[in-house]
Design an enzyme around this catalytic site. Structure first.
Site, PDB file in Angstrom:
ATOM      1  N   LYS A   9       0.822  -1.210   0.000  1.00 25.34           N
ATOM      2  CA  LYS A   9       0.000   0.000   0.000  1.00 25.34           C
ATOM      3  C   LYS A   9       0.862   1.269   0.000  1.00 25.34           C
ATOM      4  O   LYS A   9       2.074   1.221   0.245  1.00 25.34           O
ATOM      5  CB  LYS A   9      -0.931  -0.034   1.217  1.00 25.34           C
ATOM      6  CG  LYS A   9      -1.972  -1.159   1.156  1.00 25.34           C
ATOM      7  CD  LYS A   9      -2.990  -1.035   2.289  1.00 25.34           C
ATOM      8  CE  LYS A   9      -4.040  -2.113   2.219  1.00 25.34           C
ATOM      9  NZ  LYS A   9      -5.098  -1.918   3.242  1.00 25.34           N
ATOM     10  N   TYR A  49     -12.406  -1.569  -3.968  1.00 27.26           N
ATOM     11  CA  TYR A  49     -12.967  -1.757  -2.623  1.00 27.26           C
ATOM     12  C   TYR A  49     -14.491  -1.592  -2.602  1.00 27.26           C
ATOM     13  O   TYR A  49     -15.059  -1.292  -1.551  1.00 27.26           O
ATOM     14  CB  TYR A  49     -12.330  -0.761  -1.649  1.00 27.26           C
ATOM     15  CG  TYR A  49     -10.948  -1.175  -1.170  1.00 27.26           C
ATOM     16  CD1 TYR A  49     -10.769  -2.301  -0.371  1.00 27.26           C
ATOM     17  CD2 TYR A  49      -9.816  -0.427  -1.498  1.00 27.26           C
ATOM     18  CE1 TYR A  49      -9.509  -2.673   0.090  1.00 27.26           C
ATOM     19  CE2 TYR A  49      -8.548  -0.797  -1.046  1.00 27.26           C
ATOM     20  CZ  TYR A  49      -8.418  -1.924  -0.257  1.00 27.26           C
ATOM     21  OH  TYR A  49      -7.172  -2.291   0.212  1.00 27.26           O
ATOM     22  N   ASN A 112      -2.236   0.338   6.678  1.00 29.00           N
ATOM     23  CA  ASN A 112      -1.730  -0.925   7.228  1.00 29.00           C
ATOM     24  C   ASN A 112      -0.835  -1.703   6.254  1.00 29.00           C
ATOM     25  O   ASN A 112      -0.759  -2.927   6.311  1.00 29.00           O
ATOM     26  CB  ASN A 112      -2.879  -1.782   7.773  1.00 29.00           C
ATOM     27  CG  ASN A 112      -3.836  -2.236   6.696  1.00 29.00           C
ATOM     28  OD1 ASN A 112      -3.752  -1.787   5.559  1.00 29.00           O
ATOM     29  ND2 ASN A 112      -4.744  -3.124   7.055  1.00 29.00           N
ATOM     30  N   HIS A 115      -2.285  -5.456   1.565  1.00 28.77           N
ATOM     31  CA  HIS A 115      -3.617  -6.039   1.387  1.00 28.77           C
ATOM     32  C   HIS A 115      -3.458  -7.468   0.889  1.00 28.77           C
ATOM     33  O   HIS A 115      -2.497  -7.767   0.185  1.00 28.77           O
ATOM     34  CB  HIS A 115      -4.425  -5.248   0.344  1.00 28.77           C
ATOM     35  CG  HIS A 115      -5.645  -5.976  -0.135  1.00 28.77           C
ATOM     36  ND1 HIS A 115      -6.834  -5.967   0.550  1.00 28.77           N
ATOM     37  CD2 HIS A 115      -5.836  -6.785  -1.219  1.00 28.77           C
ATOM     38  CE1 HIS A 115      -7.712  -6.731  -0.096  1.00 28.77           C
ATOM     39  NE2 HIS A 115      -7.132  -7.229  -1.170  1.00 28.77           N
ATOM     40  N   GLU A 126     -10.022 -10.217  -7.668  1.00 25.72           N
ATOM     41  CA  GLU A 126      -8.991  -9.189  -7.463  1.00 25.72           C
ATOM     42  C   GLU A 126      -7.817  -9.323  -8.445  1.00 25.72           C
ATOM     43  O   GLU A 126      -7.300  -8.312  -8.921  1.00 25.72           O
ATOM     44  CB  GLU A 126      -8.492  -9.241  -6.015  1.00 25.72           C
ATOM     45  CG  GLU A 126      -9.571  -8.807  -5.027  1.00 25.72           C
ATOM     46  CD  GLU A 126      -9.100  -8.779  -3.580  1.00 25.72           C
ATOM     47  OE1 GLU A 126      -9.820  -8.180  -2.763  1.00 25.72           O
ATOM     48  OE2 GLU A 126      -8.035  -9.347  -3.261  1.00 25.72           O
TER      49      GLU A 126
HETATM   50  P1  CMP Z   1      -7.632  -4.402   3.475  1.00 28.26           P
HETATM   51  O1  CMP Z   1      -7.230  -5.800   3.771  1.00 28.26           O
HETATM   52  O2  CMP Z   1      -6.969  -3.710   2.361  1.00 28.26           O
HETATM   53  O3  CMP Z   1      -9.212  -4.388   3.200  1.00 28.26           O
HETATM   54  C1  CMP Z   1     -10.078  -3.377   3.655  1.00 28.26           C
HETATM   55  C2  CMP Z   1      -9.351  -2.309   4.361  1.00 28.26           C
HETATM   56  O4  CMP Z   1     -10.146  -1.410   5.075  1.00 28.26           O
HETATM   57  C3  CMP Z   1      -8.451  -2.910   5.405  1.00 28.26           C
HETATM   58  O5  CMP Z   1      -7.379  -3.552   4.780  1.00 28.26           O
HETATM   59  C4  CMP Z   1      -8.098  -1.716   6.257  1.00 28.26           C
HETATM   60  O6  CMP Z   1      -6.935  -1.065   5.793  1.00 28.26           O
HETATM   61  C5  CMP Z   1      -9.293  -0.812   6.031  1.00 28.26           C
HETATM   62  N1  CMP Z   1     -10.013  -0.630   7.284  1.00 28.26           N
HETATM   63  C6  CMP Z   1     -10.608  -1.569   8.013  1.00 28.26           C
HETATM   64  N2  CMP Z   1     -11.148  -1.010   9.121  1.00 28.26           N
HETATM   65  C7  CMP Z   1     -10.862   0.314   9.062  1.00 28.26           C
HETATM   66  C8  CMP Z   1     -11.145   1.411   9.903  1.00 28.26           C
HETATM   67  N3  CMP Z   1     -11.824   1.266  11.037  1.00 28.26           N
HETATM   68  N4  CMP Z   1     -10.694   2.623   9.531  1.00 28.26           N
HETATM   69  C9  CMP Z   1     -10.008   2.781   8.374  1.00 28.26           C
HETATM   70  N5  CMP Z   1      -9.714   1.761   7.537  1.00 28.26           N
HETATM   71  C10 CMP Z   1     -10.138   0.548   7.889  1.00 28.26           C
END
Ligand code: CMP
Length: 137
Positions: A9, A49, A112, A115, A126
């Site tokens: 990311k 998403y 984070n 993904h 995906e």
């Molecule tokens: P990802 O695995 O990319 O899939 C969905 C994403 O939503 C997840 O990783 C997080 O980065 C994001 N996400 C989930 N919960 C929250 C939250 N409370 N606030 C912001 N982003 C979130």
């Protein structure tokens, strides 16, 4: 052999962690069958998403994912989906185990670092979102 889809990311790319994460992917025994550097448009992030479009964090998530370049990857390994999720660690880095990518590099639940597909049906959507069949080795 199973395939999964991964994204390094914008936070991890901007912070210079791309090489270390690719090294961890290869060290864990994945074969990289597709890889590209890409700066997502907001629309591309929203499309990717779409399943989360009703979530309160959808705007924050899609703006973050389009703020800078990402690396998209298709990974192959026996049990690739679970193996990649195990290597990433918990979505919230506060809950991620030692040695996982999110424990090492993630800033927050939103920013984070990586993904991964959560199921075979998800990977099947995906991977083709970013890769034509001819781009996979
Ligand atoms: P990802 O695995 O990319 O899939 C969905 C994403 O939503 C997840 O990783 C997080 O980065 C994001 N996400 C989930 N919960 C929250 C939250 N409370 N606030 C912001 N982003 C979130």
């Amino acid at each position: 052999m199973e395939r999964t889809f991964a994204i390094i990311k914008p936070d991890a790319v901007a912070n210079g962690h791309t090489g270390k994460i690719i090294d961890m992917i290869l060290g864990a025994g994945f074969k990289i069958v597709g890889m590209k550097l890409k700066h997502l448009s907001l629309k591309e992030a929203q499309g990717f998403y779409a399943v989360h479009s009703a979530r309160p964090f959808f705007g924050e998530l899609t703006e973050f994912m389009s703020e800078g370049p990402v690396v998209v990857l298709a990974l192959e390994k026996e049990g690739a989906i679970k193996a990649w999720r195990d290597l990433m660690g918990a979505t919230n880095p506060a809950n991620a185990a030692e040695g996982t990518i999110r424990k090492m590099f993630a800033e927050s639940v939103g920013r984070n670092s990586v993904h991964g597909s959560d199921a075979p049906e998800t990977a099947a959507v995906e991977i083709p979102y970013f890769f034509a069949a001819t781009e996979l080795v």
